[in-house]
Design an enzyme around this catalytic site. Structure first.
Site, PDB file in Angstrom:
ATOM      1  N   PHE A 133       0.857  -1.183   0.000  1.00 52.18           N
ATOM      2  CA  PHE A 133       0.000   0.000   0.000  1.00 52.18           C
ATOM      3  C   PHE A 133       0.899   1.242   0.000  1.00 52.18           C
ATOM      4  CE2 PHE A 133      -2.825   3.190   1.881  1.00 52.18           C
ATOM      5  CZ  PHE A 133      -3.970   2.988   1.106  1.00 52.18           C
ATOM      6  N   ASP A 205       1.865  -5.489   8.231  1.00 42.48           N
ATOM      7  CA  ASP A 205       0.715  -4.597   8.126  1.00 42.48           C
ATOM      8  C   ASP A 205      -0.525  -5.484   7.976  1.00 42.48           C
ATOM      9  OD1 ASP A 205      -1.397  -3.017   7.286  1.00 42.48           O
ATOM     10  OD2 ASP A 205      -0.167  -1.730   6.029  1.00 42.48           O
ATOM     11  N   TYR A 230     -10.821   0.229  10.823  1.00 42.47           N
ATOM     12  CA  TYR A 230     -12.031   0.573  10.087  1.00 42.47           C
ATOM     13  C   TYR A 230     -12.382  -0.376   8.951  1.00 42.47           C
ATOM     14  CZ  TYR A 230      -8.357   2.979   7.417  1.00 42.47           C
ATOM     15  OH  TYR A 230      -7.208   3.285   6.738  1.00 42.47           O
ATOM     16  N   LYS A 231     -11.584  -1.386   8.685  1.00 45.52           N
ATOM     17  CA  LYS A 231     -11.914  -2.325   7.616  1.00 45.52           C
ATOM     18  C   LYS A 231     -12.714  -3.493   8.193  1.00 45.52           C
ATOM     19  CE  LYS A 231      -7.804  -1.029   4.925  1.00 45.52           C
ATOM     20  NZ  LYS A 231      -8.482  -0.178   3.936  1.00 45.52           N
ATOM     21  N   ARG A 379     -12.797  -4.657  -7.048  1.00 47.82           N
ATOM     22  CA  ARG A 379     -12.587  -5.462  -5.835  1.00 47.82           C
ATOM     23  C   ARG A 379     -13.924  -5.737  -5.148  1.00 47.82           C
ATOM     24  NH1 ARG A 379      -8.365  -2.975  -1.829  1.00 47.82           N
ATOM     25  NH2 ARG A 379     -10.103  -1.499  -1.597  1.00 47.82           N
TER      26      ARG A 379
END
Length: 419
Positions: A133, A205, A230-231, A379
């Site tokens: 990322f 990560d 938050y995912k 996605r």
């Protein structure tokens, strides 16, 4: 324009049967999902857990509104970063006292990278994934500049060969177990062991893995890890992130941002910094109480949940969607990017199409929320706590129809900065 064919009966029957046999179906009630919406973007932002609104109302109206500053003691605000950290630790396989929550993912990642480099001061290389990322890559470069290190961008598949030649110079290897674009799952155990055999530290990560699959960071010997709230943890937009540091490193852990809340005696207001014992030394500033307690409430969605079952259902969901792709979407010009091998698949399926953006916008108009990553990836994130096989069939059918009938704008106008 031709009419799209009907839904294959075999797929409809299979989706219904898989959902009927699902032992986790009751967990969907723990989320406030909008009616008529198929939400497949929880790998970017998890939906609202039902436990959050009443907790936030209490925090705002009673704890803040009535108890005021006394809430730091009376309502446990001061202990929240460590308490929430332990709750997340339980989901990533960490024993208590090794995980702290608060600050953003970027701050936690910078802290972890810099602290890891400090634990290997005589080694000049920092290894990261060239497909990481963007923030992970940017911060690796920032830490390298700060500590006069050299960043080497090495794909996980090439790590063993790289370490055979350069391992004695590597301070830390920083990877993610799940590729955020493709959904490919990497072998955390093998990569961690390879780093350790070279004398390097392994930093992970976990943003696209925490809450989606068992991680067992203690058992795997992970040195440091970070992740967002938050995912898959559904803590809300911009929810605090977490930092895990294995207990064996606590005594020597030096963080680059020695904030007052990480002091051994924070209210002593001493002139010199003395780090708190244990993971508490990784605290930095005053904790963001509203968002931190929202995250704590969101984590109750995992109460009584076996992450092994979560992983089993996740693979069932993604496997079923790959079957839908093969039967419904490949004939319409889509190709699969996510590996078919379950052992190499995270909790998402990524497809490739030259009009990914336009198709995603058209799907949203039909009530199916997915996302795209430039230039051509669509996605579909699944969360076993609330996603159903029938959700995925509906998404595949709508996507087939949109592509077949060309009822989308290949270059849709921007509606804002976020895609």
């Amino acid at each position: 324009m031709t009419t799209a064919p009907p839904a294959p009966a075999a797929l409809c029957e299979r989706a219904a049967q898989l959902d009927a046999d699902d032992p986790l179906t009751y967990l969907r009630e723990r989320f406030l999902l909008p009616p008529g919406v198929v939400y497949l973007d929880g790998n970017s932002l998890g939906p609202l857990p039902a436990a959050v609104p009443p907790v936030l109302s209490d925090v705002v109206t009673r704890q803040w509104g009535t108890d005021l500053i006394g809430s730091w003691n009376a309502n446990g605000w001061w202990q929240a970063p460590l308490r929430v950290g332990d709750a997340i630790g339980a989901l990533i396989g960490a024993a208590p006292g090794q995980t702290v929550a608060g600050d953003s993912t970027s701050v936690q990642l910078f802290t972890a990278l810099d602290a890891a480099a400090a634990l290997r001061p005589d080694r000049p290389l920092l290894v990261t994934d060239p497909e990481h990322f963007p923030t992970d890559r940017y911060l690796a470069d920032a830490v390298a500049r700060r500590r006069d290190l050299e960043v080497r961008r090495v794909p996980p598949a090439a790590l063993a060969d790289f370490l055979a030649a350069e391992g004695h110079r590597v301070a830390v290897v920083s990877y993610s177990p799940v590729d955020f674009r493709t959904g490919e799952l990497y072998d955390m155990r093998a990569l961690t062991e390879a780093a350790h055999e070279a004398g390097a530290l392994a930093l992970w990560d976990l943003c696209h893995a925490a809450g989606a699959l068992p991680l067992d960071v203690d058992t795997l010997g992970v040195d440091l890890a970070v992740g967002c709230g938050y995912k898959f943890l559904s803590g809300g937009p911009g929810a605090p992130a977490f930092l895990y540091v294995a207990r064996r490193h606590h005594a020597e852990l030096e963080t680059p941002l020695p904030g007052w809340t990480g002091h051994a005696d924070p209210f002593g207001m001493g002139g010199d910094y003395t780090p708190a014992p244990g993971i508490a030394r990784a605290r930095i500033g005053t904790p963001p109480i509203l968002s931190l307690l929202a995250l704590e409430a969101a984590l109750t969605a995992f109460d009584g949940v076996d992450l092994t079952q979560v992983r089993t259902k996740s693979l069932s969901l993604t496997g079923f969607f790959l079957r839908c792709t093969q039967e419904l979407l490949i004939p319409e010009g889509f190709t699969t990017v996510t590996p078919a091998d379950p052992d190499r698949r995270g909790s998402q399926v990524t497809l490739r199409h030259p009009h990914a953006h336009g198709l995603t916008v058209a799907l949203a108009r039909r009530g199916v929320i997915a996302d795209m990553r430039a230039p051509d990836l669509v996605r579909f994130g699944v969360n076993a706590l609330y996603t159903t096989h029938q959700d995925l069939l509906k998404a595949a059918l709508f996507l087939r129809d949109i592509a077949h009938e060309a009822t989308y704008d290949p270059t849709p106008p921007a509606v804002g900065p976020v895609t």
